[in-house]
Design a protein around this motif. Structure first.
Motif, PDB file in Angstrom:
ATOM      1  N   HIS A  37       0.830  -1.211   0.000  1.00 24.68           N
ATOM      2  CA  HIS A  37       0.000   0.000   0.000  1.00 24.68           C
ATOM      3  C   HIS A  37       0.864   1.261   0.000  1.00 24.68           C
ATOM      4  O   HIS A  37       0.561   2.226  -0.708  1.00 24.68           O
ATOM      5  CB  HIS A  37      -0.955  -0.012   1.198  1.00 24.68           C
ATOM      6  N   ARG A  38       1.928   1.265   0.790  1.00 22.27           N
ATOM      7  CA  ARG A  38       2.836   2.422   0.817  1.00 22.27           C
ATOM      8  C   ARG A  38       3.502   2.642  -0.535  1.00 22.27           C
ATOM      9  O   ARG A  38       3.617   3.761  -1.010  1.00 22.27           O
ATOM     10  CB  ARG A  38       3.949   2.210   1.862  1.00 22.27           C
ATOM     11  N   GLU A  39       3.948   1.539  -1.156  1.00 21.14           N
ATOM     12  CA  GLU A  39       4.709   1.648  -2.406  1.00 21.14           C
ATOM     13  C   GLU A  39       3.838   1.942  -3.620  1.00 21.14           C
ATOM     14  O   GLU A  39       4.252   2.655  -4.531  1.00 21.14           O
ATOM     15  CB  GLU A  39       5.513   0.368  -2.643  1.00 21.14           C
ATOM     16  N   SER A  40       2.637   1.375  -3.651  1.00 21.42           N
ATOM     17  CA  SER A  40       1.817   1.512  -4.861  1.00 21.42           C
ATOM     18  C   SER A  40       0.543   2.335  -4.661  1.00 21.42           C
ATOM     19  O   SER A  40      -0.106   2.699  -5.634  1.00 21.42           O
ATOM     20  CB  SER A  40       1.432   0.130  -5.389  1.00 21.42           C
ATOM     21  N   GLY A  41       0.173   2.557  -3.407  1.00 24.01           N
ATOM     22  CA  GLY A  41      -1.072   3.273  -3.143  1.00 24.01           C
ATOM     23  C   GLY A  41      -2.298   2.401  -3.328  1.00 24.01           C
ATOM     24  O   GLY A  41      -3.418   2.876  -3.293  1.00 24.01           O
ATOM     25  N   SER A  42      -2.087   1.128  -3.533  1.00 20.94           N
ATOM     26  CA  SER A  42      -3.171   0.193  -3.776  1.00 20.94           C
ATOM     27  C   SER A  42      -2.907  -1.085  -2.983  1.00 20.94           C
ATOM     28  O   SER A  42      -1.786  -1.342  -2.560  1.00 20.94           O
ATOM     29  CB  SER A  42      -3.232  -0.153  -5.270  1.00 20.94           C
ATOM     30  N   VAL A  43      -3.952  -1.873  -2.789  1.00 16.54           N
ATOM     31  CA  VAL A  43      -3.769  -3.171  -2.141  1.00 16.54           C
ATOM     32  C   VAL A  43      -3.941  -4.314  -3.143  1.00 16.54           C
ATOM     33  O   VAL A  43      -3.922  -5.480  -2.768  1.00 16.54           O
ATOM     34  CB  VAL A  43      -4.731  -3.362  -0.939  1.00 16.54           C
ATOM     35  N   ALA A  44      -4.108  -3.964  -4.402  1.00 18.60           N
ATOM     36  CA  ALA A  44      -4.239  -4.991  -5.444  1.00 18.60           C
ATOM     37  C   ALA A  44      -2.920  -5.754  -5.543  1.00 18.60           C
ATOM     38  O   ALA A  44      -1.840  -5.162  -5.459  1.00 18.60           O
ATOM     39  CB  ALA A  44      -4.571  -4.353  -6.779  1.00 18.60           C
ATOM     40  N   PRO A  45      -2.982  -7.074  -5.695  1.00 14.91           N
ATOM     41  CA  PRO A  45      -1.743  -7.842  -5.796  1.00 14.91           C
ATOM     42  C   PRO A  45      -0.935  -7.432  -7.018  1.00 14.91           C
ATOM     43  O   PRO A  45      -1.496  -7.035  -8.046  1.00 14.91           O
ATOM     44  CB  PRO A  45      -2.208  -9.294  -5.907  1.00 14.91           C
ATOM     45  N   ARG A  46       0.357  -7.511  -6.866  1.00 18.00           N
ATOM     46  CA  ARG A  46       1.239  -7.208  -7.993  1.00 18.00           C
ATOM     47  C   ARG A  46       1.055  -8.281  -9.063  1.00 18.00           C
ATOM     48  O   ARG A  46       0.743  -9.429  -8.748  1.00 18.00           O
ATOM     49  CB  ARG A  46       2.689  -7.181  -7.528  1.00 18.00           C
ATOM     50  N   PRO A  47       1.253  -7.923 -10.330  1.00 19.75           N
ATOM     51  CA  PRO A  47       1.123  -8.946 -11.374  1.00 19.75           C
ATOM     52  C   PRO A  47       2.191 -10.011 -11.212  1.00 19.75           C
ATOM     53  O   PRO A  47       3.315  -9.736 -10.784  1.00 19.75           O
ATOM     54  CB  PRO A  47       1.320  -8.161 -12.671  1.00 19.75           C
ATOM     55  N   ARG A  48       1.813 -11.213 -11.538  1.00 18.21           N
ATOM     56  CA  ARG A  48       2.769 -12.316 -11.466  1.00 18.21           C
ATOM     57  C   ARG A  48       3.752 -12.194 -12.612  1.00 18.21           C
ATOM     58  O   ARG A  48       3.383 -11.814 -13.717  1.00 18.21           O
ATOM     59  CB  ARG A  48       2.053 -13.660 -11.571  1.00 18.21           C
ATOM     60  N   SER A  49       4.971 -12.563 -12.317  1.00 20.62           N
ATOM     61  CA  SER A  49       5.953 -12.551 -13.403  1.00 20.62           C
ATOM     62  C   SER A  49       5.811 -13.843 -14.191  1.00 20.62           C
ATOM     63  O   SER A  49       5.288 -14.833 -13.697  1.00 20.62           O
ATOM     64  CB  SER A  49       7.360 -12.408 -12.839  1.00 20.62           C
ATOM     65  N   GLY A  50       6.288 -13.838 -15.399  1.00 20.06           N
ATOM     66  CA  GLY A  50       6.107 -14.988 -16.269  1.00 20.06           C
ATOM     67  C   GLY A  50       7.126 -16.092 -16.082  1.00 20.06           C
ATOM     68  O   GLY A  50       7.004 -17.157 -16.673  1.00 20.06           O
ATOM     69  N   GLY A  51       8.140 -15.859 -15.282  1.00 21.77           N
ATOM     70  CA  GLY A  51       9.168 -16.877 -15.123  1.00 21.77           C
ATOM     71  C   GLY A  51      10.092 -16.878 -16.326  1.00 21.77           C
ATOM     72  O   GLY A  51      10.030 -16.004 -17.194  1.00 21.77           O
ATOM     73  N   ASN A  52      10.940 -17.845 -16.371  1.00 19.78           N
ATOM     74  CA  ASN A  52      11.883 -17.943 -17.481  1.00 19.78           C
ATOM     75  C   ASN A  52      11.251 -18.718 -18.628  1.00 19.78           C
ATOM     76  O   ASN A  52      10.651 -19.762 -18.416  1.00 19.78           O
ATOM     77  CB  ASN A  52      13.160 -18.651 -17.035  1.00 19.78           C
ATOM     78  N   ARG A  53      11.416 -18.217 -19.812  1.00 14.59           N
ATOM     79  CA  ARG A  53      10.888 -18.896 -20.991  1.00 14.59           C
ATOM     80  C   ARG A  53      11.890 -19.950 -21.429  1.00 14.59           C
ATOM     81  O   ARG A  53      13.100 -19.712 -21.453  1.00 14.59           O
ATOM     82  CB  ARG A  53      10.669 -17.882 -22.103  1.00 14.59           C
ATOM     83  N   SER A  54      11.398 -21.101 -21.759  1.00 16.40           N
ATOM     84  CA  SER A  54      12.260 -22.208 -22.153  1.00 16.40           C
ATOM     85  C   SER A  54      13.017 -21.883 -23.436  1.00 16.40           C
ATOM     86  O   SER A  54      12.443 -21.361 -24.398  1.00 16.40           O
ATOM     87  CB  SER A  54      11.428 -23.473 -22.385  1.00 16.40           C
ATOM     88  N   PRO A  55      14.307 -22.210 -23.474  1.00 18.68           N
ATOM     89  CA  PRO A  55      15.059 -22.021 -24.710  1.00 18.68           C
ATOM     90  C   PRO A  55      14.723 -23.095 -25.747  1.00 18.68           C
ATOM     91  O   PRO A  55      15.129 -23.002 -26.889  1.00 18.68           O
ATOM     92  CB  PRO A  55      16.515 -22.133 -24.260  1.00 18.68           C
TER      93      PRO A  55
END
Length: 134
Positions: A37-55
């Motif tokens: 809340h302090r950092e974004s002003g919102s309580v919505a969850p941060r988007p998930r990252s996609g992880g590493n894409r397979s080579p």
């Protein structure tokens, strides 16, 4: 729950422990929500990252299929070694195992392709082995 944490903090509850006890959540949860809340002003969850894409896609996936055809009795570790050598990439055994499954090969016998028209049941080898013994 996130909104309640922020509202309680703004309405006079001084400590994270008080908020955690009142809402029956962990202190770390209160801390994470209030920091968000302090950092974004919102309580919505941060988007998930996609992880590493397979080579192992495109040209390299085609190369893996050719390697599996040439080495039908190879273990996944041996297939990984051959793929790294031929494609000049660095990858892991588990990445190759997942690619083999994505390409439609079975876990037990990578050379026998699973029927492309049959939908995946999401069941692993162990559960299908148990059901075949019944």
């Amino acid at each position: 729950m996130r909104k309640a944490i922020v509202e309680l903090r703004e309405h006079g509850y001084r400590t994270y422990e008080e908020i955690a006890a009142l809402l029956d959540v962990g202190r770390a949860t209160v801390s994470r929500v209030l920091r968000l809340h302090r950092e974004s002003g919102s309580v919505a969850p941060r988007p998930r990252s996609g992880g590493n894409r397979s080579p192992i896609r495109g040209r390299i996936a085609t190369l893996l299929v050719a390697i599996v055809s040439k080495m039908p009795d190879a273990t996944v570790a041996e297939l990984t070694e051959a793929l790294e050598k031929e494609a000049s990439i660095s990858t892991s055994r588990s990445s190759v195992q997942r690619a083999i499954q994505r390409l439609g090969y079975s876990k037990k016998d990578p050379v026998r392709a699973v029927e492309q028209t049959r939908p995946s049941t999401g069941r692993g080898v162990a559960s299908s082995a148990r059901s075949s013994r019944r």
